[in-house]
Every structure is written in structure tokens, then in C-alpha cells.
Design a protein around this motif. Structure first.
Motif, mmCIF file in Angstrom:
data_model
loop_
_atom_site.group_PDB
_atom_site.id
_atom_site.type_symbol
_atom_site.label_atom_id
_atom_site.label_comp_id
_atom_site.label_asym_id
_atom_site.label_seq_id
_atom_site.Cartn_x
_atom_site.Cartn_y
_atom_site.Cartn_z
ATOM 1 N N LYS A 144 0.821 -1.223 0.000
ATOM 2 C CA LYS A 144 0.000 0.000 0.000
ATOM 3 C C LYS A 144 0.849 1.264 0.000
ATOM 4 N N HIS A 169 0.844 3.567 -1.975
ATOM 5 C CA HIS A 169 0.105 4.752 -2.444
ATOM 6 C C HIS A 169 -0.326 5.654 -1.285
ATOM 7 N N LEU A 170 -0.172 5.154 -0.061
ATOM 8 C CA LEU A 170 -0.542 5.950 1.112
ATOM 9 C C LEU A 170 0.643 6.738 1.668
ATOM 10 N N ASP A 215 -9.091 6.965 -4.682
ATOM 11 C CA ASP A 215 -7.829 6.887 -3.936
ATOM 12 C C ASP A 215 -7.015 8.173 -4.067
#
Length: 292
Positions: free
Chosen positions: A170, A172-173, A244
Motif C-alpha cells: 500500500k 500509495h498511502l 484513492d
């Protein structure tokens, strides 16, 4: 009508440049320009128009390309019937690695459906290199990326760009956002940088690569978020969208280009068969991963 004029005209339609078309057919740019002027006189229509430094086909030019290809296809077919034997060497086909997993096999099956005994030599390289290899006679045909509205080659499909991350890591966080992008001469590189340059979210360019497989290895290991063609992505990755915080990426056109002096089996008739086969066998719902 002189088939050399038609072949030169189609070469321009497929290359999008007087200079590249002239180089492909082995003429100087000035000689090529004289050919095109002669063709306009013969058809009594303006086939080209200038937009700044760029030369584009007029509406009449785009219409005439279709007829020119049909005439040349019949010529190629007639010449093919006169050959007593077909060359036994493999068909040399190029493909960007973005399309090697999902589009290339369909194209090979398309050719095999017309020529069951055909053998292949596959060269996987970036589009910019594949174009050069076509011009230099090192390939017989190639799958290429082109602009969504381009006229080069024989159109196969529109391929959307997607953002991908590892569903496990993850990344993308993360803040700043690490990006793993294609090389600078790829449209997805510029589009990705532009998208986040216009946002308030900080990012870093972690790595670039000319190979989609290398990019996906880095994404899989949680080292960055990738931006590339949807055809490259398998369902082990998470596709990111506006929910997102990732803006949509434009699509590219996927097409097949033929070499000027190609394998005896490779002609405009085959290109049309590839187009038809891809239309009926490359099902979007089966070949594109679903956003999660």
C-alpha cells in the motif's frame, strides 16, 4: 496510377512525417515532396496541410489513404499469387513489453489463423526503438503505441493508462508519494508527472525504466506507485482511481505497423486480418484487471 506514388503516400500516413517516410522508402526529402506534389496533381485534390512545422493529411487525404491501401493490398495479393514459394524464414515481429503478455499472443494467433505454418522471431523493445528497426528493415511488422488520435499503422485498440500499487504494501498511502515510471520518452511518464505537479500532494520520482516488467517488480515490492498501460497489469496489483486520490490517465492507441520491405507473408491484407481478429478476440472484460 503509379504504385510507387501510392506506396510513398501510405508510408507518410503510417510514419506521420515527410522525413521518416522518405527515409523508409529510400528517397531524399526533396524527392519525396516532389512525389507527393505529383500525386496531388494526379488526384486533383489537396492531400496535405501544414500545422506549424507538422504536416497532416487533409480530409481528402485521409479518405484517399483507404483507397490507396486497398489498391496496394490487391497489388500485393496479385504478386503473392505469382510466387512459387514462400520464404521459410520466421516473421520478425516487434512488441513493446507493455503488450507482450496480453496483446502479442492475440496478434500471433491472428497471423497463424491466416498462415498456419508461419514461424516467428519476437523482439521486445520500446516503441521508439521498434520504429527505428522497422525503418532499417530489421523487423517485418511491429505492434506500437501511438497517440490516441494518430493515423500511424493499422489501429487495434485504445489502451488506457492506469495507476498501480501493491495491495500488500500500500505504498500509495506514503507521503511523499514514490513514483515508478517509464522512461521520459514514454507518454505515461509526462502524464504522471503532470498530474501530480498540478496537485498539492508531494511526490518523488523513485525510479524509471524502459521495461514494464521491471517497473511492476518494483511496484510489487512496495517501492513505488506505477503508471503504465492497463494491458501490462495482472490482477495481483491494485489499480488506483479517483477514490484513492489518483486522477485518470489518458489512453494510447495500439496499432500494427508494417515494414516497407517485409516478409512475403506480411502485407496489407494480413494487417486487415489482424485488425479483424483482435476486434473479435481481445475481450476487454477478460483482459483488463478490475479496479479494487
Amino acid at each position: 496510377m503509379d504504385s510507387d506514388l501510392l506506396r510513398s503516400f501510405v508510408a507518410f500516413a503510417e510514419c506521420g512525417s515527410f522525413n521518416r517516410a522518405a527515409d523508409r522508402i529510400g528517397r531524399t526529402p526533396s524527392a519525396f515532396s516532389m512525389q507527393m506534389k505529383r500525386l496531388e496533381e494526379l488526384v486533383d485534390n489537396k492531400l496535405f496541410e501544414r500545422d506549424g512545422r507538422n504536416v497532416q493529411l487533409t480530409h481528402e487525404g485521409i479518405t484517399f489513404v483507404g483507397y490507396a491501401r486497398r489498391i496496394l493490398s490487391l497489388t500485393d495479393e496479385a504478386m503473392g499469387q505469382l510466387r512459387s514459394q514462400e520464404e521459410s524464414r520466421p516473421i520478425r515481429i516487434g512488441c513493446p513489453d507493455d503488450y507482450a503478455q496480453k496483446i502479442l499472443p492475440i496478434v500471433l494467433r491472428a497471423i497463424s489463423s491466416v498462415h498456419p505454418k508461419a514461424r516467428f522471431f519476437v523482439s521486445v523493445n520500446p516503441t521508439i526503438l521498434l520504429r527505428r528497426m522497422l525503418d532499417q528493415g530489421e523487423l517485418d511488422l511491429s505492434i506500437i503505441s501511438r497517440s490516441e488520435t494518430g493515423e500511424e499503422g493499422y489501429f487495434l485498440r485504445h489502451e488506457p493508462g492506469v495507476w498501480v500499487t501493491s495491495a500488500v504494501h500500500k505504498q500509495h498511502l506514503l507521503d511523499p508519494l514514490p513514483l515508478v515510471l517509464p522512461a521520459e520518452d514514454c507518454k505515461f511518464h509526462a502524464w504522471a508527472i503532470d498530474a501530480f505537479s498540478k496537485s498539492n500532494r508531494p511526490f518523488t520520482l523513485y525510479a524509471t525504466s524502459r521495461q514494464a516488467a521491471s517497473m511492476l517488480h518494483l511496484v510489487r515490492d512496495g517501492l513505488g506507485v506505477g503508471a503504465l498501460a492497463a494491458a501490462s497489469v495482472t490482477d495481483e496489483f491494485k489499480i488506483l482511481d479517483a477514490r484513492d486520490g489518483f486522477p485518470p490517465l489518458p489512453a494510447v492507441g495500439v496499432a500494427v505497423m508494417l515494414a516497407e520491405e517485409a516478409h512475403p507473408l506480411v502485407n496489407r491484407q494480413l494487417a486487415g486480418a489482424i485488425q479483424e481478429y483482435v476486434t473479435h478476440h481481445l475481450d476487454d472484460d477478460l483482459t483488463r484487471p478490475v479496479a479494487s
